[in-house]
Scaffold this active site. Sequence first.
Site, mmCIF file in Angstrom:
data_model
loop_
_atom_site.group_PDB
_atom_site.id
_atom_site.type_symbol
_atom_site.label_atom_id
_atom_site.label_comp_id
_atom_site.label_asym_id
_atom_site.label_seq_id
_atom_site.Cartn_x
_atom_site.Cartn_y
_atom_site.Cartn_z
ATOM 1 N N THR A 35 0.847 -1.185 0.000
ATOM 2 C CA THR A 35 0.000 0.000 0.000
ATOM 3 C C THR A 35 0.886 1.239 0.000
ATOM 4 O O THR A 35 1.985 1.237 0.555
ATOM 5 C CB THR A 35 -0.949 0.025 1.211
ATOM 6 O OG1 THR A 35 -0.187 0.086 2.421
ATOM 7 C CG2 THR A 35 -1.840 -1.209 1.218
ATOM 8 N N GLY A 36 0.408 2.299 -0.646
ATOM 9 C CA GLY A 36 1.251 3.472 -0.807
ATOM 10 C C GLY A 36 2.469 3.160 -1.654
ATOM 11 O O GLY A 36 3.558 3.702 -1.428
ATOM 12 N N GLY A 37 2.280 2.305 -2.647
ATOM 13 C CA GLY A 37 3.403 1.866 -3.480
ATOM 14 C C GLY A 37 3.671 2.756 -4.667
ATOM 15 O O GLY A 37 4.452 2.394 -5.544
ATOM 16 N N SER A 64 5.044 5.815 -4.554
ATOM 17 C CA SER A 64 6.205 6.699 -4.403
ATOM 18 C C SER A 64 6.981 6.308 -3.148
ATOM 19 O O SER A 64 6.526 5.488 -2.343
ATOM 20 C CB SER A 64 5.766 8.172 -4.310
ATOM 21 O OG SER A 64 5.049 8.412 -3.109
ATOM 22 N N GLY A 65 8.142 6.908 -2.979
ATOM 23 C CA GLY A 65 8.903 6.782 -1.740
ATOM 24 C C GLY A 65 9.273 5.373 -1.363
ATOM 25 O O GLY A 65 9.691 4.558 -2.195
ATOM 26 N N GLY A 106 7.385 2.917 -0.436
ATOM 27 C CA GLY A 106 6.527 1.902 -1.045
ATOM 28 C C GLY A 106 6.960 1.543 -2.445
ATOM 29 O O GLY A 106 7.002 0.364 -2.814
ATOM 30 N N SER A 149 7.817 4.001 12.525
ATOM 31 C CA SER A 149 8.776 5.099 12.419
ATOM 32 C C SER A 149 9.606 5.192 13.690
ATOM 33 O O SER A 149 9.148 4.820 14.782
ATOM 34 C CB SER A 149 8.050 6.433 12.203
ATOM 35 O OG SER A 149 8.942 7.528 12.291
ATOM 36 N N TYR A 169 1.316 12.302 15.168
ATOM 37 C CA TYR A 169 1.930 11.357 14.228
ATOM 38 C C TYR A 169 2.690 10.272 14.990
ATOM 39 O O TYR A 169 2.571 9.084 14.670
ATOM 40 C CB TYR A 169 2.874 12.104 13.284
ATOM 41 C CG TYR A 169 3.629 11.213 12.333
ATOM 42 C CD1 TYR A 169 2.980 10.583 11.275
ATOM 43 C CD2 TYR A 169 4.998 10.995 12.484
ATOM 44 C CE1 TYR A 169 3.671 9.754 10.401
ATOM 45 C CE2 TYR A 169 5.688 10.175 11.612
ATOM 46 C CZ TYR A 169 5.032 9.556 10.572
ATOM 47 O OH TYR A 169 5.714 8.739 9.715
#
Length: 251
Positions: A13-15, A17-18, A20, A138, A151
Amino acid sequence: MPQQLQGKVALVTGGNSGLGLATAKRFVAEGAYVFITGRRQAELDAAVKEIGSNVTAVQSDASKLADLDRLFATIKEQKVRLDVVFANAGTAAFAPLGEITEEHFDTLFNLNVKGLLFTVQKALPLMSDGGSIVLNASLVSIKGFPAFSVYSATKAAVRSFARGWAVDLKPRRIRVNVVSPGTVVTPGYKNSLKLTDEQIRGMEASTAEAAPSGRAGTPEEIANVVLFLASDESSFVNGVELFADGGQGQI
């Protein structure tokens, strides 16, 4: 040398950019077929082009359960099963105590916590016994940074999920682990955090001073760690939080 994910089906998921995107590329290079998600279709199209093969992009917002239902229906139709899930989609924003709004709280918890939870839960019917789930948390889950408390709390929740889910999924031998990156510059630094180039350079400089590695990390380095946790190379690793932070959180 055998590919570490040969014949596996993975979801990132979130693949788009960055971290992912770097992980999706590495998974494909290691023999997997990968489904990637993101909220912006143009970025998904660009990511598919960059990955090149063995990839399907599904426009999906992890905080919207209807989008998740459509995502898993697509995976079931095309590949029937999942062997690996990298629950990576998330967002970040600054707000110091005293200026935290309900919108700020809801935005971060809806995607980073609720979205991650239901991504994993809705994936379970497709997951192969003995599969691997990797959650993206994180460094901030264990260290305090200005204006980052909400966050940080979302990422602490992610780490807690892994402990409970590793126990819940014991009968199916599905491992659940957490990767916790330190400073790794990605498009999210501008898109979500709204940082300027100068501010990003300052963050990299402060990381270089604080971390034993003497530098920030790269998306490819985090992808290497996710690959390890996703593959059979980590078959006796379960319920852990693996910090990929250049040592910053360990001193």
